[in-house]
Design an enzyme around this catalytic site. Structure first.
Site, short mmCIF file in Angstrom:
data_model
loop_
_atom_site.label_atom_id
_atom_site.label_comp_id
_atom_site.label_asym_id
_atom_site.label_seq_id
_atom_site.Cartn_x
_atom_site.Cartn_y
_atom_site.Cartn_z
CB SER A 66 -0.96 -0.04 1.19
OG SER A 66 -2.00 0.89 1.07
CG ASP A 68 -6.26 -2.71 -4.36
OD1 ASP A 68 -7.12 -1.86 -4.06
OD2 ASP A 68 -5.11 -2.71 -3.89
CG HIS A 83 -5.61 -2.24 -0.38
ND1 HIS A 83 -4.67 -1.95 -1.35
CD2 HIS A 83 -5.14 -1.66 0.77
CE1 HIS A 83 -3.70 -1.23 -0.84
NE2 HIS A 83 -3.94 -1.06 0.45
#
Length: 337
Positions: free
Chosen positions: A129, A283, A312
């Protein structure tokens, strides 16, 4: 693993031109630095996370192995351990917090590795991320020092649709009555709970909810999952800190500096590290297509999407052994290359 170290940076000029008198970078280390200092793994934190939240994958035989590598987790500015709105000293305050870019973060991390440990080369920068965004910054800012990058569910530049998602999260949080226009005057419980609900819809895939995969993590009902996982995840954080990191995410761009002057293709072309870009196929905000377009400009990179329904969160598979095995294999492939 409950304690951590701090590195006082001294007077530091940020990308914005503002000087912070004494920012502090919090960090934790795992494993032993070898004699020639060639076994270093840098593992930056992700949005809202502290090293306590992401160190679970560091274990013998784990995704990152402290028996073979010296792993450093630098905490991102704004996360409550490194300099943040909740900790910054006068003359700054929550209302006058000087925003740190990811460029500022990685420059501080580079100083930590060089000045505290005397490290000149990084075997691997591993990130998920916002950690992946920092990993890409490492590759383009210090191309002669980084040997490998594993960028999981991240991008070199925050995409327009990603920014729309973040604007929605920000609007939700700042709708709390404690928001005064520049900072929060008290605990933003309503805003944090609402933020968790909004984030839950973006963080996981439609398939994840349709198949009730949350039951695998021990939740008895969907409402149980939303309250005890997503609401609690944000209730334990400081709302001003979350906004500070949100700003850093919104403005993440490896080319937004004097070296590349906004030329993303040129910044990507500078990354000579052996790189695996690893988006999750489901995602909803760090999309596979963004990485596919970046891959065209990276000299030594592979695009390896995760076939996961965890959205995600596939990139931080605390309750997901299949995705953990997929990531662990990518780390081994990189380190064996």
């Amino acid at each position: 693993m409950s304690d951590y170290h701090t590195f006082a940076l001294g007077p530091t000029v940020l990308q914005s031109g503002l000087t912070v008198p004494n920012p502090v970078l919090a960090y934790q280390t795992y494993g032993t630095l070898n004699a020639d200092k060639t076994n270093v793994v840098v593992y930056p934190t992700s949005y809202g996370a502290q090293h306590y939240d992401i160190e679970w994958l560091i274990r013998p035989g784990g995704i990152l192995d402290p028996e073979t590598h010296f792993i450093v987790i630098p905490n991102m500015f704004g996360n409550g351990l490194s300099t943040s709105p909740s900790t910054i000293e006068p003359p700054h305050s929550k209302a006058r917090y000087p925003h740190f870019t990811l460029y500022d973060n990685v420059q501080a991390q580079h100083r930590l590795l060089a000045e505290v440990f005397g490290v000149e080369r990084i075997a691997l920068v591993y990130g998920w991320s916002m950690g992946a965004q920092q990993a890409m910054h490492w590759g383009t800012l210090f191309p002669d020092r980084v040997e490998r990058i594993l960028a999981i569910c991240g991008s070199a530049r925050t995409a327009p649709h990603n920014k729309v998602f973040l604007q929605g999260v920000r609007a939700t949080l700042t709708a709390d009555p404690a928001w005064c226009g520049t900072h929060f005057t008290g605990k933003a419980e309503a805003g944090l709970r609402a933020m968790g609900r909004v984030y839950a819809g973006w963080g996981m895939s439609q398939e994840f909810y349709r198949d009730e995969v949350w039951r695998q993590a021990g939740f008895s009902a969907l409402e149980d999952y939303l309250v005890r996982s997503w609401e609690w995840n944000f209730l334990r954080r400081d709302a001003d800190n979350l906004l500070a990191m949100l700003w850093s995410w919104m403005n993440a761009d490896i080319s937004a500096n004097e070296l590349y002057r906004g030329d993303l293709a040129r910044a990507l072309e500078a990354v000579w590290a052996r790189t695996i870009l690893m988006p999750s196929e489901t995602d909803l905000y760090f999309r596979v297509e963004d990485n596919r377009r970046e891959r065209k400009h990276l000299p030594n990179a592979e695009l390896r999407p995760m076939p996961s329904i965890w959205g995600h969160r596939a990139g931080n598979p605390t309750d997901n052994p299949d995705d953990e095995a997929f990531i662990r294999q990518a780390v081994r492939d990189l380190l064996d290359a």
